[in-house]
Design a protein around this motif. Structure first.
Motif, PDB file in Angstrom:
ATOM      1  N   ALA A  21      45.695  51.917  63.312  1.00 58.73           N
ATOM      2  CA  ALA A  21      46.761  52.213  64.269  1.00 58.73           C
ATOM      3  C   ALA A  21      46.363  53.351  65.207  1.00 58.73           C
ATOM      4  O   ALA A  21      46.556  53.264  66.425  1.00 58.73           O
ATOM      5  N   VAL A  22      45.791  54.404  64.635  1.00 57.89           N
ATOM      6  CA  VAL A  22      45.388  55.561  65.457  1.00 57.89           C
ATOM      7  C   VAL A  22      44.314  55.169  66.471  1.00 57.89           C
ATOM      8  O   VAL A  22      44.288  55.660  67.602  1.00 57.89           O
ATOM      9  N   GLY A  23      43.422  54.259  66.075  1.00 61.40           N
ATOM     10  CA  GLY A  23      42.330  53.840  66.967  1.00 61.40           C
ATOM     11  C   GLY A  23      42.675  52.693  67.877  1.00 61.40           C
ATOM     12  O   GLY A  23      41.788  52.121  68.520  1.00 61.40           O
ATOM     13  N   ALA A  24      43.960  52.350  67.985  1.00 66.15           N
ATOM     14  CA  ALA A  24      44.360  51.171  68.752  1.00 66.15           C
ATOM     15  C   ALA A  24      43.971  51.258  70.228  1.00 66.15           C
ATOM     16  O   ALA A  24      43.634  50.249  70.847  1.00 66.15           O
ATOM     17  N   SER A  78      48.697  50.536  71.698  1.00 58.09           N
ATOM     18  CA  SER A  78      49.265  51.811  71.299  1.00 58.09           C
ATOM     19  C   SER A  78      49.518  51.780  69.801  1.00 58.09           C
ATOM     20  O   SER A  78      49.515  50.710  69.174  1.00 58.09           O
ATOM     21  N   ILE A  79      49.737  52.959  69.231  1.00 55.62           N
ATOM     22  CA  ILE A  79      50.060  53.033  67.810  1.00 55.62           C
ATOM     23  C   ILE A  79      51.343  52.248  67.528  1.00 55.62           C
ATOM     24  O   ILE A  79      51.437  51.506  66.545  1.00 55.62           O
ATOM     25  N   ARG A  80      52.317  52.402  68.401  1.00 57.11           N
ATOM     26  CA  ARG A  80      53.595  51.710  68.210  1.00 57.11           C
ATOM     27  C   ARG A  80      53.411  50.195  68.228  1.00 57.11           C
ATOM     28  O   ARG A  80      54.020  49.476  67.433  1.00 57.11           O
ATOM     29  N   ARG A  81      52.575  49.707  69.150  1.00 59.68           N
ATOM     30  CA  ARG A  81      52.325  48.271  69.258  1.00 59.68           C
ATOM     31  C   ARG A  81      51.659  47.758  67.979  1.00 59.68           C
ATOM     32  O   ARG A  81      52.025  46.701  67.459  1.00 59.68           O
ATOM     33  N   GLU A  82      50.669  48.501  67.472  1.00 57.72           N
ATOM     34  CA  GLU A  82      49.985  48.082  66.253  1.00 57.72           C
ATOM     35  C   GLU A  82      50.936  48.071  65.060  1.00 57.72           C
ATOM     36  O   GLU A  82      50.959  47.132  64.272  1.00 57.72           O
TER      37      GLU A  82
END
Length: 402
Positions: A77-80, A205-209
């Motif tokens: 998620a962080v690396g999205a 984005s993190i939210r998208r992931e």
């Protein structure tokens, strides 16, 4: 006066070397497999080297597995927002440094921390590697591409783990981590050289992931892996005891047993990729009951050396047939968050590892014998099939990723 008409030079467009890129990604799997599985064969040396008890040494394996479960969704998620190649390079660099830290760890506490750290990039690396491999081939060959990446993990059990175990037993157990660090550095070079650059999705984005976690089908695919694959680990965890105490195979032949299991994993992973390209759900429907049958036959065949060795190969193959289909299913269930969804497969497999080992230990403690974990595994495979059926029925009512 004559004029020379120059032909405009068209910029060269180089097509990615798909085979070399997939090999680079698979090499990362080799290093991950070596550091994960070799520790089990070097526990005695680790105990003596760090002056710790057997349970404390076992906690080093648990720390790695915990790192996988925590790191898979977190780092994916962080690396999205990173380009996938850069994310793969960063994860492999993290993995390499963590193993080199294990090599120089002065005491048990630091070793525990370094093993947890080494597990953090495990799932996220395989997740992004699967996404990269799938993007390099036509949709009809995604299963094959993913299986080739996962084959690195299987090959490590055939070649890397036996070699690393021998090196650790002969020249010192800490050399395991130096060897893995070397594989990590080689992988970094291969990734940099052969994996093509792919820009991150503009909406990543993190939210998208994390949005993938709102989908029921993602959780059902994870549950299939946790439950259905638990039987694989329930059997593998106690394979040494089963082969020596039930089948009567000399302990000196255990490397042959492990190699056979690894060869089965390679065969199963490759064939599983082909099957997944034909039908993902069809593969799940057929493979899960096949695993159950194989484990029941293994429980019977384990009483004789030659039949036990044959079934070791079969069990390794049948379990690994499942992995490409599960990986592809997660990609299908969450196309807008592929890295996170794909990485969750490896978090699920490590939970399956813990679940299978725990339930296998319970039935052994009850006095049911060392073949009992295989029967527990057969039950888990059928339960995994039930989850797959539920997933398929829900898909008929509501298509994936909608």
């Amino acid at each position: 006066m004559s004029s020379v008409v120059e032909t405009p030079v068209r910029p060269k467009t180089s097509k990615p070397n798909v085979a070399a890129a997939i090999f680079a990604l698979a090499m990362g799997g080799v290093g991950i497999g070596v550091t994960e599985f070799t520790m089990m064969g070097l526990l005695k040396e680790v105990e003596q080297g760090l002056n710790i008890s057997t349970p404390e040494a076992g906690h080093l394996i648990s720390a790695y597995a915990l790192g996988v479960v925590v790191g898979a969704p977190l780092l994916a998620a962080v690396g999205a927002r990173l380009p996938r190649k850069h994310l793969a390079l960063g994860l492999m660099l993290f993995f390499t440094l963590a193993n080199l830290l294990s090599y120089i760890a002065p005491d048990y506490g630091m070793m525990l921390v370094s093993r947890f750290a080494a597990g953090l990039p495990h799932g996220a690396f395989f997740g992004v590697a699967a996404v990269i491999a799938a993007s390099l081939v036509p949709p009809t060959r995604r299963g094959w591409a993913i299986s080739m990446v996962m084959a690195g993990l299987s090959v490590s059990n055939v070649i890397g783990v036996p070699v690393a175990t021998w090196v650790g037993q002969t020249f010192g157990w800490r050399l395991l981590f130096l060897l893995v660090g070397g594989i990590g550095l080689l992988t970094l070079f291969l990734l940099w050289r052969f994996v093509p650059f792919q820009a991150a999705h503009p909406d990543a984005s993190i939210r998208r992931e994390l949005g993938a976690l709102r989908r029921v089908q993602v959780w059902l695919a994870i549950l299939i892996g946790v439950v259905g694959f638990g039987g694989f680990f329930a059997t593998y965890t106690y394979i040494a005891h089963t082969m020596t105490l039930v089948a009567g195979i000399p302990s000196g032949l255990l490397p042959v047993v492990v190699a056979l299991y690894g060869l089965g994993m390679v065969a199963g992973t490759v064939i599983g990729g082909r099957l997944a390209d034909r039908s993902v759900m069809g593969t799940l429907y057929w493979v899960l009951p096949g695993i159950a049958v194989a484990l029941v036959v293994y429980a019977v065949a384990a009483h004789w050396p030659w039949s036990a060795l044959v079934m070791v190969f079969v069990v390794g193959a049948s379990g690994s047939l499942l992995i490409p289909a599960l990986q592809t299913r997660l990609l299908d269930a969450s196309p807008d968050a592929p890295s996170l969804a794909s990485s969750l497969n490896h978090a699920a497999l490590n939970v399956a590892n813990a679940l299978g080992a725990f339930l296998g230990g319970v039935v052994i403690a009850w006095g049911w014998g060392f073949v009992a974990p295989a029967l527990v595994g057969a039950v888990l495979a059928i339960l995994g099939l039930a989850v797959a059926v539920v997933s398929g029925l829900l898909e008929r009512r509501k298509p994936l990723a909608t």
